[in-house]
Motif scaffolding. Structure first.
Motif, mmCIF file in Angstrom:
data_model
loop_
_atom_site.group_PDB
_atom_site.id
_atom_site.type_symbol
_atom_site.label_atom_id
_atom_site.label_comp_id
_atom_site.label_asym_id
_atom_site.label_seq_id
_atom_site.Cartn_x
_atom_site.Cartn_y
_atom_site.Cartn_z
ATOM 1 N N ARG A 11 1.037 -1.316 0.151
ATOM 2 C CA ARG A 11 -0.018 -0.132 -0.058
ATOM 3 C C ARG A 11 0.950 1.182 0.003
ATOM 4 O O ARG A 11 2.132 1.234 0.182
ATOM 5 N N GLU A 13 0.604 5.097 1.436
ATOM 6 C CA GLU A 13 0.068 6.138 2.202
ATOM 7 C C GLU A 13 0.502 7.576 1.701
ATOM 8 O O GLU A 13 1.687 7.656 1.600
ATOM 9 N N ARG A 15 0.413 11.181 3.080
ATOM 10 C CA ARG A 15 0.354 11.921 4.544
ATOM 11 C C ARG A 15 0.928 13.037 4.477
ATOM 12 O O ARG A 15 1.881 13.283 3.664
ATOM 13 N N SER A 35 5.910 0.161 7.198
ATOM 14 C CA SER A 35 6.686 1.042 6.222
ATOM 15 C C SER A 35 7.939 0.603 5.605
ATOM 16 O O SER A 35 8.622 -0.020 6.509
#
Length: 158
Positions: A11, A13, A15, A35
């Motif tokens: 995935r 992200e 942010r 991460s």
């Protein structure tokens, strides 16, 4: 007989990055909900590398990567790409991708996408041979890229 690498789930992200009322946007890759910064930091610490883990995601507002889908699948025409299919998956924790990138080759097959051949161009003597490869189902990877693209779009005015 060589074993197949473990299939992981990816995935990306989006942010906020930085301080202030209008922070930049950071794209941070995850493999199996960890991460890539944490994964490579652990590897570099264990390997005894100097300056371990000084990474952040790609700060989208600081880096002209071109088409995000093409970039994340290694097909980018981005000026950054130094070798065929090689991209920076992470940039420096200062927000500049060219300062301290973590590079990898992105290999796409009919069924999978793989990150392999990791390198830190400012420490070419480092051996990342035991880091990765990270292999993802192609349909799941492409879905994660589409979700990142949608999340990175500016909000539409009402």
């Amino acid at each position: 007989m060589p074993t197949q690498p473990l299939l992981r789930k990816v995935r990306f992200e989006i942010r906020p990055w930085g301080q202030g009322p209008d922070p930049a946007r950071e794209l941070l890759p995850y493999a199996d909900n960890v991460s890539l910064v944490d994964l490579v930091s652990g590897f570099e610490h264990a390997a005894g590398h100097d300056v371990p883990g000084a990474y952040a995601g790609i700060v989208l507002d600081h880096f002209n990567f071109g088409d995000l889908a093409a970039y994340l699948t290694g097909r980018s025409d981005s000026a950054y790409r130094s070798r065929q299919g090689v991209i920076a998956l992470l940039g420096c924790d200062c927000g500049e991708v060219g300062c301290w990138p973590l590079e990898a080759q992105v290999v796409t097959t009919e069924d999978s996408v793989m990150w392999r051949g990791f390198s830190q161009p400012y420490r070419p003597q480092r051996d990342y041979g035991d880091f990765g490869p990270f292999v993802f189902r192609r349909d799941q990877y492409e879905r994660a890229v589409r979700e990142a693209m949608a999340a990175s779009l500016p909000p539409s005015p009402r």
